[in-house]
Design an enzyme around this catalytic site. Structure first.
Site, PDB file in Angstrom:
ATOM      1  N   TRP A   1      48.203  47.225  73.881  1.00 53.97           N
ATOM      2  CA  TRP A   1      48.871  47.748  75.091  1.00 53.97           C
ATOM      3  C   TRP A   1      48.282  49.138  75.364  1.00 53.97           C
ATOM      4  CZ3 TRP A   1      53.697  51.106  75.076  1.00 53.97           C
ATOM      5  CH2 TRP A   1      54.215  51.253  76.373  1.00 53.97           C
TER       6      TRP A   1
ATOM      7  N   ASP B   1      55.737  47.437  66.542  1.00 58.57           N
ATOM      8  CA  ASP B   1      56.185  47.534  67.927  1.00 58.57           C
ATOM      9  C   ASP B   1      56.761  46.169  68.309  1.00 58.57           C
ATOM     10  OD1 ASP B   1      56.593  47.839  70.603  1.00 58.57           O
ATOM     11  OD2 ASP B   1      54.570  48.503  71.096  1.00 58.57           O
TER      12      ASP B   1
ATOM     13  N   LYS C   1      62.600  43.782  78.110  1.00 55.71           N
ATOM     14  CA  LYS C   1      62.179  42.426  78.491  1.00 55.71           C
ATOM     15  C   LYS C   1      63.241  41.390  78.163  1.00 55.71           C
ATOM     16  CE  LYS C   1      58.310  44.724  78.557  1.00 55.71           C
ATOM     17  NZ  LYS C   1      57.185  44.877  79.405  1.00 55.71           N
TER      18      LYS C   1
END
Ligand code: KET
Length: 440
Positions: free
Chosen positions: A170, A251, A287
């Site tokens: 990312w 993460d 999310k």
């Protein structure tokens, strides 16, 4: 026009209207910058920065008036009509919270403790009870805020300043950790030929990293590749991490999106925690609860003992206090309400499964149109092999540019598409465009 007059100071600090006219005069009569102190040059050397590679796309997309435009840039879920989706469980929780007529007092520096407890219990699964007395957790400003706390803690207290991130990862990982003064190093992760994990390369790079380096791993649903290690490969990664005494930073921004099941997505967290690997975990509820703008996340650190946990927490509070004092209250209340209410929690699990299933069906539709209807001569198996919100298509930067210029289809330059932006009405248009740009 002279609204800035009262703010303008002379060189002695007196505020006068005269200074405004002097400044305007010096500027050849231009009024821009009227409310800046006379002679102020402070920002003269500030260069124009580039747009964000992900959020910049949303800005361009918004300005496009083409009716069939598609935004596959940001990883934000859309329903089959292309609209943002507020989960019904979230709506219910909000309505119930409103009825409670709660106050708006400050939260503690580490946030809503009950939310943190539920969040970490969900992420560490069966291991949670055996580690809870040496786990330090703080509510964070979503996943990015948890990463920020990690970065600040490393730069203040961790001896090594080398952080190993996957190639690719990312994009914001680099920004967050280099801002905190850490050295960004990469380990091999994705093999563009096989379109799968380069496990040998990864293990070799992690073995060659200096002992006690920081290793950032995506707990599940790797962004941008959609390629996760198998359980056996996770075990290999654990072995290297332990041999080398590396510190693991997990993460976890997509729990539930990899398999459609929260528990099944906890393999990595449980593995490292049960083996007592020193680790941080950065969770996001953006999310899986669709709480993007509410900024709900959790930072947690597995320490060696309750005594160490207490010292760690004291420093975490100091860090939070100097950064933003304490986190916002509303989003964490929603998440806590859902996590603590069995019925609503079960409903939420179903809604996440629904989002994951819709994404899978869009993967299948896109692949099928490309292969069966359009008879593309390229292989598109990776579209359905990859998991989570994204597909790492393999499209080149030139093809990506053509897609946005000629077809109004927007995606990141690295060829990542957010499958969540595809729906039954736009999938054919997308497939045809991809087919055309890959046929030349
Ligand atoms: N980690 C990863 C791997 C990640 O993809 C994101 C967000 C985050 C953390 C941070 O999410 P937060 O909203 O702070 O909880 N990714 C999507 C959005 C973004 O770029 O901010 C994306 O990749 O599109």
């Amino acid at each position: 026009m002279f609204s800035g007059a009262s703010l303008v100071k002379t060189s002695t600090g007196r505020v006068t209207n005269k200074a405004v006219f002097q400044y305007a005069f010096m500027n050849g009569g231009k009024t821009a910058g009227l409310n800046l102190q006379r002679g102020f040059q402070g920002w003269a050397n500030v260069p124009m920065g580039p747009p964000d590679p992900i959020f910049g796309i949303s800005e361009t997309f918004k300005k496009d008036s083409f009716p069939k435009k598609i935004n596959l840039g940001v990883g934000a879920y859309r329903d089959d009509t292309g609209k943002p989706y507020v989960l019904p469980s979230v709506r219910t929780a909000e309505a119930e919270i409103l009825k409670q007529d709660l106050d708006k007092e400050y939260l503690p520096m580490t946030g809503d403790n009950s939310f943190c407890e539920e969040a970490t219990r969900m992420a560490y699964g069966d291991v949670y009870d055996s580690i809870s007395n040496r786990l330090v957790a703080a509510q964070s400003v979503s996943g990015t805020g948890a990463l920020l706390l990690s970065s600040r803690f490393f730069s203040k207290f961790y001896p090594s300043k080398d952080i190993y991130i996957s190639n690719p990862t990312w994009g914001n990982h680099k920004n967050v950790f280099s801002n905190a003064g850490l050295n960004i190093k990469e380990y091999r992760y994705y093999n563009p030929i096989t379109k799968g994990l380069d496990i040998e390369g990864m293990l070799s790079d992690l073995s060659q990293a200096p002992n006690s380096s920081i290793v950032l791993l995506h707990a599940c649903a790797h962004n941008p590749t959609g390629v996760d290690p198998t359980h056996a490969q996770w075990n290999d990664i654990l072995r290297v991490v332990r041999d080398k005494g590396h510190f693991v930073l997990l993460d976890m921004a997509y729990q539930g999106f990899a398999s459609g099941d929260f528990a099944r997505d906890t393999y990595a967290t449980q593995l490292f925690a049960s083996n007592n690997v020193p680790m941080f975990l950065c969770q996001s509820f953006a999310k899986n609860m669709g709480l993007y703008g509410e900024r709900v996340g959790c930072f947690s650190s597995l320490t060696a003992s309750p005594e160490e946990a207490a010292r760690f927490e004291s420093q975490l509070k100091i860090l939070v206090r100097a950064s933003y004092s304490n986190p916002p209250v509303h989003g964490a209340r929603i998440a806590r309400f859902i996590l603590k209410n069995n019925d609503l929690r079960a409903q939420w699990a179903g809604e996440v499964k629904g989002m994951a299933s819709r994404i899978i069906s869009m993967r299948q539709a896109l692949r099928s149109i490309l292969e069966n209807d359009l008879k593309s001569k390229h292989g598109w198996k990776h579209i359905t092999d990859q998991i989570g919100m994204f597909c790492y298509t393999g499209l080149t930067p030139e093809q990506v540019a053509t897609l946005s210029r000629d077809y109004h289809i927007y995606l990141t330059k690295n060829g990542r598409i957010s499958i969540a932006g595809i729906n039954t009405s736009n999938v054919r248009y997308l497939a045809e465009a991809i087919h055309t740009v890959t046929s030349n």
